[in-house]
Write a protein that holds these residues in place. Structure first.
Motif, PDB file in Angstrom:
ATOM      1  N   GLY A  10      30.779  11.555 -21.396  1.00  0.00           N
ATOM      2  CA  GLY A  10      31.017  10.176 -21.808  1.00  0.00           C
ATOM      3  C   GLY A  10      32.345   9.645 -21.307  1.00  0.00           C
ATOM      4  N   LYS A  11      33.374  10.432 -21.441  1.00  0.00           N
ATOM      5  CA  LYS A  11      34.706  10.044 -20.952  1.00  0.00           C
ATOM      6  C   LYS A  11      34.665   9.794 -19.449  1.00  0.00           C
ATOM      7  CE  LYS A  11      39.404  11.793 -20.514  1.00  0.00           C
ATOM      8  NZ  LYS A  11      40.248  12.963 -20.575  1.00  0.00           N
ATOM      9  N   SER A  12      34.016  10.674 -18.717  1.00  0.00           N
ATOM     10  CA  SER A  12      33.922  10.538 -17.263  1.00  0.00           C
ATOM     11  C   SER A  12      33.117   9.306 -16.863  1.00  0.00           C
ATOM     12  CB  SER A  12      33.310  11.790 -16.641  1.00  0.00           C
ATOM     13  OG  SER A  12      34.154  12.897 -16.839  1.00  0.00           O
ATOM     14  N   LEU A  13      32.052   9.023 -17.589  1.00  0.00           N
ATOM     15  CA  LEU A  13      31.261   7.830 -17.288  1.00  0.00           C
ATOM     16  C   LEU A  13      32.082   6.556 -17.492  1.00  0.00           C
ATOM     17  CD1 LEU A  13      27.822   8.795 -18.850  1.00  0.00           C
ATOM     18  CD2 LEU A  13      28.257   8.330 -16.428  1.00  0.00           C
ATOM     19  N   LEU A  14      32.829   6.486 -18.572  1.00  0.00           N
ATOM     20  CA  LEU A  14      33.665   5.306 -18.810  1.00  0.00           C
ATOM     21  C   LEU A  14      34.748   5.176 -17.738  1.00  0.00           C
ATOM     22  CD1 LEU A  14      34.031   5.331 -22.695  1.00  0.00           C
ATOM     23  CD2 LEU A  14      32.802   3.644 -21.298  1.00  0.00           C
ATOM     24  N   GLU A  15      35.335   6.289 -17.333  1.00  0.00           N
ATOM     25  CA  GLU A  15      36.334   6.249 -16.262  1.00  0.00           C
ATOM     26  C   GLU A  15      35.710   5.805 -14.951  1.00  0.00           C
ATOM     27  OE1 GLU A  15      37.917  10.222 -16.346  1.00  0.00           O
ATOM     28  OE2 GLU A  15      39.268   9.781 -18.016  1.00  0.00           O
ATOM     29  N   SER A  16      34.502   6.245 -14.679  1.00  0.00           N
ATOM     30  CA  SER A  16      33.810   5.866 -13.448  1.00  0.00           C
ATOM     31  C   SER A  16      33.433   4.389 -13.450  1.00  0.00           C
ATOM     32  CB  SER A  16      32.558   6.724 -13.252  1.00  0.00           C
ATOM     33  OG  SER A  16      32.917   8.077 -13.094  1.00  0.00           O
ATOM     34  N   ILE A  17      32.985   3.873 -14.574  1.00  0.00           N
ATOM     35  CA  ILE A  17      32.643   2.452 -14.672  1.00  0.00           C
ATOM     36  C   ILE A  17      33.886   1.596 -14.467  1.00  0.00           C
ATOM     37  CG2 ILE A  17      31.999   0.660 -16.354  1.00  0.00           C
ATOM     38  CD1 ILE A  17      29.597   2.039 -15.007  1.00  0.00           C
ATOM     39  N   ALA A  18      35.033   2.070 -14.922  1.00  0.00           N
ATOM     40  CA  ALA A  18      36.284   1.320 -14.741  1.00  0.00           C
ATOM     41  C   ALA A  18      36.615   1.136 -13.264  1.00  0.00           C
ATOM     42  CB  ALA A  18      37.428   2.018 -15.478  1.00  0.00           C
ATOM     43  N   ILE A  19      36.197   2.061 -12.417  1.00  0.00           N
ATOM     44  CA  ILE A  19      36.403   1.918 -10.970  1.00  0.00           C
ATOM     45  C   ILE A  19      35.635   0.707 -10.456  1.00  0.00           C
ATOM     46  CG2 ILE A  19      35.945   2.985  -8.713  1.00  0.00           C
ATOM     47  CD1 ILE A  19      36.323   5.729 -10.144  1.00  0.00           C
ATOM     48  N   ILE A  20      34.462   0.470 -11.013  1.00  0.00           N
ATOM     49  CA  ILE A  20      33.600  -0.629 -10.565  1.00  0.00           C
ATOM     50  C   ILE A  20      33.948  -1.942 -11.267  1.00  0.00           C
ATOM     51  CG2 ILE A  20      31.202  -1.456 -10.501  1.00  0.00           C
ATOM     52  CD1 ILE A  20      30.393   1.578 -10.515  1.00  0.00           C
ATOM     53  N   ALA A  21      34.124  -1.894 -12.583  1.00  0.00           N
ATOM     54  CA  ALA A  21      34.224  -3.114 -13.385  1.00  0.00           C
ATOM     55  C   ALA A  21      35.610  -3.395 -13.953  1.00  0.00           C
ATOM     56  CB  ALA A  21      33.215  -3.039 -14.529  1.00  0.00           C
ATOM     57  N   GLY A  22      36.572  -2.541 -13.682  1.00  0.00           N
ATOM     58  CA  GLY A  22      37.893  -2.728 -14.268  1.00  0.00           C
ATOM     59  C   GLY A  22      37.972  -2.122 -15.655  1.00  0.00           C
ATOM     60  N   GLU A  23      39.050  -2.433 -16.349  1.00  0.00           N
ATOM     61  CA  GLU A  23      39.280  -1.859 -17.680  1.00  0.00           C
ATOM     62  C   GLU A  23      38.100  -2.119 -18.608  1.00  0.00           C
ATOM     63  OE1 GLU A  23      42.314  -2.354 -21.482  1.00  0.00           O
ATOM     64  OE2 GLU A  23      42.624  -3.570 -19.684  1.00  0.00           O
ATOM     65  N   VAL A  24      37.671  -1.083 -19.306  1.00  0.00           N
ATOM     66  CA  VAL A  24      36.541  -1.198 -20.231  1.00  0.00           C
ATOM     67  C   VAL A  24      37.112  -1.343 -21.646  1.00  0.00           C
ATOM     68  CG1 VAL A  24      34.388  -0.184 -21.033  1.00  0.00           C
ATOM     69  CG2 VAL A  24      35.161   0.242 -18.685  1.00  0.00           C
ATOM     70  N   LYS A  25      37.224  -2.578 -22.091  1.00  0.00           N
ATOM     71  CA  LYS A  25      37.798  -2.870 -23.401  1.00  0.00           C
ATOM     72  C   LYS A  25      36.812  -2.540 -24.511  1.00  0.00           C
ATOM     73  CE  LYS A  25      40.593  -6.525 -21.466  1.00  0.00           C
ATOM     74  NZ  LYS A  25      40.822  -7.964 -21.364  1.00  0.00           N
ATOM     75  N   CYS A  26      37.361  -2.335 -25.695  1.00  0.00           N
ATOM     76  CA  CYS A  26      36.573  -2.111 -26.906  1.00  0.00           C
ATOM     77  C   CYS A  26      35.534  -1.014 -26.689  1.00  0.00           C
ATOM     78  CB  CYS A  26      35.913  -3.418 -27.345  1.00  0.00           C
ATOM     79  SG  CYS A  26      35.345  -3.392 -29.061  1.00  0.00           S
ATOM     80  N   SER A  27      36.011   0.107 -26.130  1.00  0.00           N
ATOM     81  CA  SER A  27      35.111   1.227 -25.848  1.00  0.00           C
ATOM     82  C   SER A  27      35.810   2.547 -26.156  1.00  0.00           C
ATOM     83  CB  SER A  27      34.671   1.217 -24.387  1.00  0.00           C
ATOM     84  OG  SER A  27      35.762   1.521 -23.535  1.00  0.00           O
ATOM     85  N   ALA A  28      34.992   3.580 -26.322  1.00  0.00           N
ATOM     86  CA  ALA A  28      35.514   4.925 -26.553  1.00  0.00           C
ATOM     87  C   ALA A  28      34.403   5.924 -26.252  1.00  0.00           C
ATOM     88  CB  ALA A  28      35.984   5.081 -27.996  1.00  0.00           C
ATOM     89  N   SER A  29      34.809   7.171 -26.180  1.00  0.00           N
ATOM     90  CA  SER A  29      33.829   8.248 -26.024  1.00  0.00           C
ATOM     91  C   SER A  29      34.152   9.348 -27.015  1.00  0.00           C
ATOM     92  CB  SER A  29      33.850   8.796 -24.593  1.00  0.00           C
ATOM     93  OG  SER A  29      35.086   9.428 -24.326  1.00  0.00           O
ATOM     94  N   VAL A  30      33.111  10.105 -27.349  1.00  0.00           N
ATOM     95  CA  VAL A  30      33.259  11.273 -28.201  1.00  0.00           C
ATOM     96  C   VAL A  30      32.466  12.381 -27.536  1.00  0.00           C
ATOM     97  CG1 VAL A  30      32.777  12.292 -30.464  1.00  0.00           C
ATOM     98  CG2 VAL A  30      33.483   9.895 -30.317  1.00  0.00           C
ATOM     99  N   GLY A  31      33.082  13.544 -27.437  1.00  0.00           N
ATOM    100  CA  GLY A  31      32.404  14.685 -26.839  1.00  0.00           C
ATOM    101  C   GLY A  31      32.205  15.806 -27.835  1.00  0.00           C
ATOM    102  N   LEU A  32      31.078  16.477 -27.703  1.00  0.00           N
ATOM    103  CA  LEU A  32      30.796  17.670 -28.491  1.00  0.00           C
ATOM    104  C   LEU A  32      31.160  18.879 -27.648  1.00  0.00           C
ATOM    105  CD1 LEU A  32      29.456  19.114 -30.950  1.00  0.00           C
ATOM    106  CD2 LEU A  32      27.311  19.025 -29.644  1.00  0.00           C
ATOM    107  N   TYR A  33      31.980  19.760 -28.196  1.00  0.00           N
ATOM    108  CA  TYR A  33      32.452  20.935 -27.459  1.00  0.00           C
ATOM    109  C   TYR A  33      32.033  22.208 -28.180  1.00  0.00           C
ATOM    110  CZ  TYR A  33      35.098  17.303 -25.199  1.00  0.00           C
ATOM    111  OH  TYR A  33      35.431  16.161 -24.526  1.00  0.00           O
TER     112      TYR A  33
END
Length: 142
Positions: A13-36
């Motif tokens: 999830g974190k990586s997807l949000l970082e990747s989308i930021a490359i295309i669309a700029g800063e992703v406001k009002c968003s977060a990710s949670v990972g299960l480890y």
């Protein structure tokens, strides 16, 4: 703005949000949670709940999970009783981009979720088949 939460196994999830930021700029009002490895479902649910509460500006939240039947999705579904959320499984870049680009123009959580789900489904293609169809079409045009 409709909140956006991506809940997955590990750092997906974190990586997807970082990747989308490359295309669309800063992703406001968003977060990710990972299960480890070693995390309990209760821990995960508590972390998800905290993020949901932080991201909810009153217009609701779209939560994307990696796949149906996994712990991230199961724990998110337990929160549907108490939070206004639309939860979609099978997160991919197309559906995430659709949400990021369009959510500041709408307050309609259901419509945004439908659009994202459709975009996600349409982006899943057998590119060998697409390529072969293009070659065949090019041959017909000669």
């Amino acid at each position: 703005m409709i909140g956006l939460l991506v809940v997955t196994h590990g750092d997906l999830g974190k990586s997807l949000l970082e990747s989308i930021a490359i295309i669309a700029g800063e992703v406001k009002c968003s977060a990710s949670v990972g299960l480890y490895h070693g995390d309990s479902p209760v821990q995960l649910r508590e972390e998800i709940q905290g993020k949901v509460e932080a991201l909810d500006t009153g217009e609701g939240i779209i939560v994307l999970v990696d796949f149906y039947g996994g712990t991230p999705g199961n724990e998110v579904m337990k929160l549907l009783v108490t939070h206004k959320m639309k939860v979609l499984s099978g997160v991919n870049m197309a559906m995430l981009l659709e949400i990021v680009v369009n959510r500041e123009f709408t307050e309609d959580l259901e419509a945004l979720a439908r659009t994202a789900l459709q975009s996600g489904k349409e982006s899943i293609q057998d590119l060998n088949e697409v390529y072969n169809n293009l070659i065949a079409k090019a041959g017909e045009e000669k």
